[in-house]
Design an enzyme around this catalytic site. Structure first.
Site, short mmCIF file in Angstrom:
data_model
loop_
_atom_site.label_atom_id
_atom_site.label_comp_id
_atom_site.label_asym_id
_atom_site.label_seq_id
_atom_site.Cartn_x
_atom_site.Cartn_y
_atom_site.Cartn_z
N LEU A 50 -3.41 -2.78 4.68
CA LEU A 50 -3.86 -1.79 5.40
C LEU A 50 -4.31 -2.28 6.77
O LEU A 50 -5.06 -3.28 7.03
CB LEU A 50 -5.33 -1.22 4.74
CG LEU A 50 -5.36 -0.45 3.53
CD1 LEU A 50 -4.96 -1.58 2.48
CD2 LEU A 50 -6.40 0.47 3.32
N ILE A 56 -9.61 -5.94 -1.72
CA ILE A 56 -9.71 -7.14 -1.05
C ILE A 56 -10.10 -7.20 0.52
O ILE A 56 -9.53 -6.35 1.39
CB ILE A 56 -8.13 -8.13 -1.21
CG1 ILE A 56 -8.05 -8.07 -2.48
CG2 ILE A 56 -8.57 -9.34 -0.41
CD1 ILE A 56 -6.59 -8.85 -2.87
N GLY A 99 -10.08 -2.98 8.08
CA GLY A 99 -8.89 -3.86 7.83
C GLY A 99 -8.88 -4.63 6.47
O GLY A 99 -9.88 -4.90 6.14
N SER A 100 -7.77 -4.44 5.50
CA SER A 100 -7.90 -4.93 4.54
C SER A 100 -6.70 -4.92 3.51
O SER A 100 -5.53 -4.73 4.04
CB SER A 100 -9.15 -4.02 3.67
OG SER A 100 -8.60 -2.48 3.60
N ARG A 101 -6.90 -5.21 2.17
CA ARG A 101 -5.85 -5.06 1.37
C ARG A 101 -6.03 -4.60 -0.03
O ARG A 101 -7.20 -4.86 -0.43
CB ARG A 101 -5.28 -6.51 1.08
CG ARG A 101 -4.18 -6.69 0.28
CD ARG A 101 -3.76 -8.26 0.09
NE ARG A 101 -2.63 -8.38 -0.69
CZ ARG A 101 -1.30 -8.42 -0.20
NH1 ARG A 101 -1.19 -7.88 1.03
NH2 ARG A 101 -0.05 -8.43 -0.96
#
Length: 224
Positions: A97, A158, A188-190
């Site tokens: 993301l 994450i 911002g991430s996963r």
């Protein structure tokens, strides 16, 4: 634009800051602080947008738990993900993301949450392949509904280089419907979906796919 309640604190801070900067600019007879603070406030609001989605009703369809780019489809035979799902090989579908994506997380299927696990860790860039092992993460693992085969399923949030706060409202013994909102990762991430590595589950996603949370089908349970 609909906003998620998960961002109320950040929106409040941004609003107060924008008002203070604008007032300071007005006192100094400068117009640019007002414009700059308004743009910044709009940017924060855009990050916390939470559009309504038409959730697919296809039986057995595992939906994307987040918006973003599918950049990883990997079979795993060991590790904490396998352990959290009861042992045995699993398939990981990873979604990156960016700060421009909707960051609200959604349940990939109808599921009963049996476990949640928080892992402290680092804040590597979410595009770094090591982040799936080393970054701070929060996982919910449970059992999928009968239409999805009734097997184990897990979603992992994450953190990234900028993301420093994971929000997860799903708790053990809780129940989620397919596409239901349950949390987000801020800035911002996963997000990763874990499914059993089984002939009964066909992976529909491919690396490079742009996923829409609660809408895009990543895999399907196929009845024998």
């Amino acid at each position: 634009m609909k906003l998620t309640p998960y961002g109320l604190r950040e929106l409040g801070v941004a609003g107060v800051s924008a008002a203070a900067i604008s007032l300071a600019g007005a006192l100094n007879q400068a117009a640019w602080p007002l414009g700059a603070s308004c743009l910044a406030l709009l940017g924060v609001a855009a990050f916390f947008r939470d559009p309504d989605r038409a959730i697919p009703t296809e039986p057995g369809a595992f939906l994307a738990p987040a918006d973003g780019l599918v950049d990883d489809i990997t079979r795993l035979t060991e590790g904490d993900a396998c352990e959290l799902m009861g042992g045995g090989p699993v398939t990981r579908i990873g979604i990156f993301l960016s700060v421009f994506d909707v960051h609200v997380n959604r349940a990939p299927c109808q599921m009963t949450v049996l476990r949640d696990a928080h892992r402290p860790g680092r804040f590597l860039d979410a595009r770094d392949g090591r982040c799936t092992r080393l970054n701070e993460a929060h996982s919910i693992a449970g059992t999928a509904g009968l239409a999805w085969g009734g097997g184990p399923v897990m979603v992992r949030q994450i953190s990234g280089l900028v993301a420093r706060r994971i929000v997860c409202e799903a708790k053990p013994s809780g129940h989620l419907e397919a596409g239901e909102r349950y949390g987000m990762i801020k800035f911002g991430s996963r997000t990763e979906l874990y499914l059993p590595d089984s002939p009964a589950i066909a992976i529909a996603a491919k690396p490079g796919l742009r996923a829409t949370g609660g809408v895009t089908v990543l895999a399907r349970f196929q009845k024998s």
